[in-house]
Enzyme design. Structure first.
Site, PDB file in Angstrom:
ATOM      1  CG  ASP A  58      -1.799   1.217   1.298  1.00 43.18           C
ATOM      2  OD1 ASP A  58      -2.872   1.149   0.672  1.00 43.18           O
ATOM      3  OD2 ASP A  58      -1.433   2.237   1.928  1.00 43.18           O
ATOM      4  CE1 TYR A 108       0.266   7.756   2.695  1.00 40.26           C
ATOM      5  CE2 TYR A 108       0.795   5.503   2.099  1.00 40.26           C
ATOM      6  CZ  TYR A 108      -0.060   6.413   2.665  1.00 40.26           C
ATOM      7  OH  TYR A 108      -1.243   5.985   3.210  1.00 40.26           O
ATOM      8  CE  LYS A 110      -3.927   4.523   0.699  1.00 40.50           C
ATOM      9  NZ  LYS A 110      -2.478   4.422   0.955  1.00 40.50           N
ATOM     10  CG  HIS A 150      -4.925   9.543   0.394  1.00 39.63           C
ATOM     11  ND1 HIS A 150      -3.572   9.568   0.182  1.00 39.63           N
ATOM     12  CD2 HIS A 150      -5.074   9.058   1.648  1.00 39.63           C
ATOM     13  CE1 HIS A 150      -2.940   9.126   1.250  1.00 39.63           C
ATOM     14  NE2 HIS A 150      -3.833   8.807   2.160  1.00 39.63           N
TER      15      HIS A 150
END
Ligand SMILES: NC(=O)c1ccc[n+]([C@@H]2O[C@H](COP(=O)([O-])OP(=O)(O)OC[C@H]3O[C@@H](n4cnc5c(N)ncnc54)[C@H](OP(=O)(O)O)[C@@H]3O)[C@@H](O)[C@H]2O)c1
Length: 281
Positions: A49, A54, A79, A112
């Protein structure tokens, strides 16, 4: 321990086969991220994931290639950040994710967080288009409430396969879990060990000790036993095996009830208020 075959138990939702255990990668950066992803895959994890937010999709892709595991054997989720929810931006963002990951498609592409500033139908239209173009095998949402799930399902004919939400024993998510079940969607639990807080919980420790398991394992077991997928994150190689070794024991009904009673107001670890007053840029 080898995560082995156990970790590829899956949830099927609207044609998507989502491995019950995945590796969360928020906050994993650089070499550590690539190394942990590679090791997780070598140990048997088959679900990773990540997210554009990120800032580690490049390293996730590196870890994936270094592992030697075949692309089609791994379920990769990324996402799209809410500031990219206007249709042209969403399509561009999805393409950029794939460039960073060096993949031709992801298995699951999620919104997200909800973004009330952009009509959901437009965003879902763009997400569906990205899927039709082959950039994502499946699409889903994250941090959607029951009401938003219903709105999303009414706004698109494209299958929405999951809602990824914060889910662990300290937070009652029974309503969102029930809504997902009703609509044939999977629930993917993020922060499934409450950002590490589960490790010191007395009830989880006591129940775990009965089964020869740690509090973190007991916490994860509690979720997968409800058919909720989990994506625990660790930067420590030795914990990868621990977090996947949750399929060789079962919690009794009494133990499940006792763990469910740990839920309390204020049990959230991720700042939900964030979604109410978005400042996405
Ligand atoms: N969709 C969203 O909005 C959203 C939001 C948050 C998170 N996520 C996703 O969900 C993933 C997991 O959530 P999270 O990272 O917030 O939290 P988490 O997985 O619940 O907890 C991670 C923390 O627990 C520690 N830990 C891991 N395994 C452990 C074990 N066996 N025993 C004791 N401590 C352990 C880790 O420390 P060490 O590194 O030292 O092991 C880390 O500090 C994220 O990485 C991300 O992929 C999604």
């Amino acid at each position: 321990m080898n995560a082995g075959k156990q970790s590829v138990l899956i949830i099927e939702a609207k044609g998507a086969k989502i491995p019950l255990v995945g590796l969360g990668t928020w906050d994993l950066r650089g070499r550590t991220c690539a190394r942990v992803v590679e090791q997780a895959l070598r140990l048997g994890y088959r679900h990773i994931d990540t997210a554009e937010m990120y800032d580690n999709e490049r390293e996730v892709g590196e870890g994936l290639r270094a592992s030697g595991v075949k692309r089609d054997d791994v379920f990769v989720t990324t996402k799209i950040w809410p500031s990219h929810f206007a249709p042209p931006a969403l399509e561009r963002a999805a393409r950029e994710c794939l460039v960073r990951l060096r993949l031709s498609a992801v298995d699951l592409l999620l919104l997200h967080w909800p973004n009330p500033q952009i009509p959901l139908a437009e965003t879902l239209g763009a997400l569906a288009k990205v899927k039709r173009e082959g950039l994502a095998r499946h699409i889903g949402v994250s941090n959607f409430t029951v009401a938003l799930i219903e709105q999303a399902l009414a706004a698109t004919t494209e299958p929405i396969v999951c809602d990824q939400v914060e889910c662990h024993p300290f937070l009652d998510q029974s309503k969102v879990i029930a809504a997902c079940r009703r609509h044939g969607m999977a629930v993917v639990a993020y922060s499934p060990i409450a950002r590490g807080n589960a490790r010191n919980d007395a009830v989880l420790k006591r129940i775990g000790a009965r089964h020869g398991k740690t509090a973190a394992q007991t916490c994860l077991r509690y979720l997968v036993q409800q058919n909720v997928a989990v994506i625990p994150r660790t930067g420590k190689i030795e914990r990868l095996s621990e977090n996947a070794a949750i399929f060789d024991f079962a919690l009794s009904d009494e133990e499940m009830t006792e763990i469910a009673a740990l839920a309390h107001p204020g049990g959230r670890v991720v700042d939900w208020a964030f979604s109410g007053q978005p400042n996405w840029d």
